[in-house]
Design an enzyme around this catalytic site. Structure first.
Site, PDB file in Angstrom:
ATOM      1  N   ILE A  70       0.826  -1.214   0.000  1.00 52.75           N
ATOM      2  CA  ILE A  70       0.000   0.000   0.000  1.00 52.75           C
ATOM      3  C   ILE A  70       0.857   1.260   0.000  1.00 52.75           C
ATOM      4  CG2 ILE A  70      -1.820   1.264   1.200  1.00 52.75           C
ATOM      5  CD1 ILE A  70      -2.716  -1.398   0.018  1.00 52.75           C
ATOM      6  N   ASN A  98      -0.572   4.573  14.875  1.00 53.44           N
ATOM      7  CA  ASN A  98       0.638   3.997  14.292  1.00 53.44           C
ATOM      8  C   ASN A  98       1.401   5.087  13.554  1.00 53.44           C
ATOM      9  OD1 ASN A  98       2.017   2.596  11.771  1.00 53.44           O
ATOM     10  ND2 ASN A  98       1.759   1.000  13.306  1.00 53.44           N
ATOM     11  N   CYS A 129       9.469   0.556   8.156  1.00 55.29           N
ATOM     12  CA  CYS A 129       9.415   1.406   6.969  1.00 55.29           C
ATOM     13  C   CYS A 129      10.840   1.766   6.519  1.00 55.29           C
ATOM     14  CB  CYS A 129       8.611   2.666   7.247  1.00 55.29           C
ATOM     15  SG  CYS A 129       9.066   3.554   8.731  1.00 55.29           S
ATOM     16  N   GLY A 217      -1.628 -12.803   7.007  1.00 56.07           N
ATOM     17  CA  GLY A 217      -2.671 -13.810   6.956  1.00 56.07           C
ATOM     18  C   GLY A 217      -2.266 -15.092   7.664  1.00 56.07           C
TER      19      GLY A 217
END
EC number: 1.3.-.-
Length: 305
Positions: A70, A98, A129, A217
Site C-alpha cells: 500500500i 501507528n 518502513c 494472513g
C-alpha cells in the site's frame, strides 16, 4: 472471567485490538460491531504529511494470505486530528496511533504532535518502513536504529505509552526486542509483515507494481508465534502479538506463549466483524480449556523438559 488488561499503563477492557492498516480509522467498521466492545483500535499508519501510497496494483491474494504494498497511504496527521479522531469514542475506547516516518528526528516530531492530543491513548511505531537517510535499510533490521527511534519517540511522547512494532525480517528477533526496550519503549508489538512477492506467468510480470510486498494472513502465524515467544522471553516490557489471527483459538495461542494482548489484522478483510467476534468468543475458549483466569493462562505454555 475478567478479561481486562493493563498494558504499560494502558487500561484495556479485553486483550483484543485491531492491527494498523487493516481497520481503517475504525469508523469504517462501526456498522459491523460495537467499537467499544474491543480492547482498543490501532488506526492506520500516519505520517506528518499526506501520502498517496504506491501505484496499483498493490494487493495480491496468496495461498492462506495476502501480499500488500500500500505504501502507507494516509491523509497526514493533521487531517486525522481534525477529521477522524473527534468522531471516535476515544473517551471509552483506547485509540492507538501507528507512526510512519523516514528518520528518527521525524518520528520524534510526529510523536510530539500526537502527544498533545487527549484522544490518543498510545503511540505504535512502525520501524519496518524504509530508512531513506540510511540507504533504504529498514529501521527494524538494525538494532541500533530501533533504539534511536525508540529514544526519539519516547522523548517526545509525553505520557503516552510507546510501543515499537517489530519486523520479522531479521536474523534475531530477541536482539531487536531488547533494542526497543533499551530505547525506552513501554512495550512492543510483533510481527509486521514478512517480505514476499508474487508473479503472473501468463503476462510475465509481478502481481504488485512495487514488486515486493508484505505477506500477512494465516500463513504467517507460525512465524509470528515463534517471534512473540522469543520476544516475551527476551524483554521485561509487555508484548502485543499479531500475525495470522483469525479465531479466538488463534488469539489464545498468542496469549499462551506470553503475549499480554493481541491484534487482529488481515482477518478483518475476510470478515469485517472478525475482531468483534473474537472479543466475544475468547472468554468461552479460555473457560473451555479450564483457564482459571486470563492472567493464569497467559504465558503458561508447558515446555519439554
Amino acid at each position: 472471567m475478567d478479561m481486562s488488561v493493563d498494558f504499560a499503563g494502558l487500561k484495556l477492557k479485553n486483550p483484543i485490538l485491531t492491527a494498523s492498516g487493516t481497520f481503517g480509522f475504525g469508523l469504517e467498521f462501526k456498522r459491523f460491531g460495537d467499537l467499544e466492545s474491543l480492547g482498543g483500535i490501532v488506526v492506520k499508519g500516519l505520517s506528518l504529511k499526506p501520502r498517496e501510497g504506491n501505484p496499483m496494483p498493490r494487493i495480491a491474494e496468496t495461498p492462506c494470505g495476502m501480499l500488500n504494498a500500500i505504501g502507507i497511504q494516509n491523509p497526514g496527521v493533521e487531517a486525522f486530528i481534525k477529521d477522524k479522531l473527534p468522531k471516535l469514542p476515544w473517551k471509552t475506547l483506547p485509540v492507538l496511533v501507528n507512526l510512519y516516518a523516514t528518520g528518527a528526528a521525524e518520528f520524534g516530531e510526529l510523536a510530539a504532535v500526537l502527544s498533545a492530543e487527549e484522544g490518543v491513548a498510545a503511540l505504535e511505531v512502525n520501524v519496518s518502513c524504509p530508512n531513506v537517510k540510511e540507504g533504504g535499510i529498514a529501521f527494524g533490521q538494525d538494532p541500533s536504529q530501533i533504539t534511536k527511534v525508540a529514544e526519539a519517540v519516547k522523548k517526545n511522547a509525553g505520557n503516552k505509552p510507546v510501543i515499537i512494532k517489530l519486523s520479522p525480517n531479521v536474523t534475531n528477533i530477541a536482539t531487536c526486542a531488547r533494542a526497543a526496550e533499551d530505547g525506552g519503549a513501554d512495550g512492543i508489538s510483533l510481527i509486521n509483515t514478512l517480505s514476499g512477492m508474487a508473479v503472473d506467468i501468463e503476462r510475465r510480470v509481478p502481481r504488485l507494481t512495487n514488486v515486493i510486498g508484505g505477506l500477512s494472513g494465516p500463513a504467517v502465524k507460525p512465524v509470528a508465534l515463534r517471534c512473540v515467544f522469543q520476544a516475551v522471553n527476551a524483554v521485561k516490557i509487555p508484548v502485543i502479538g499479531l500475525g495470522g489471527i483469525a479465531s479466538a483459538e488463534d488469539a489464545a495461542e498468542f496469549l499462551l506463549v506470553g503475549a499480554t494482548a493481541v491484534q487482529i489484522g488481515t482477518a478483518n478483510f475476510l470478515s469485517p466483524d472478525m475482531a468483534f467476534r473474537i472479543a466475544e468468543e475468547l472468554p468461552k475458549v479460555l473457560e473451555r480449556v479450564n483457564a482459571k483466569s486470563l492472567d493464569e493462562f497467559r504465558g503458561s505454555l508447558k515446555l519439554p523438559k
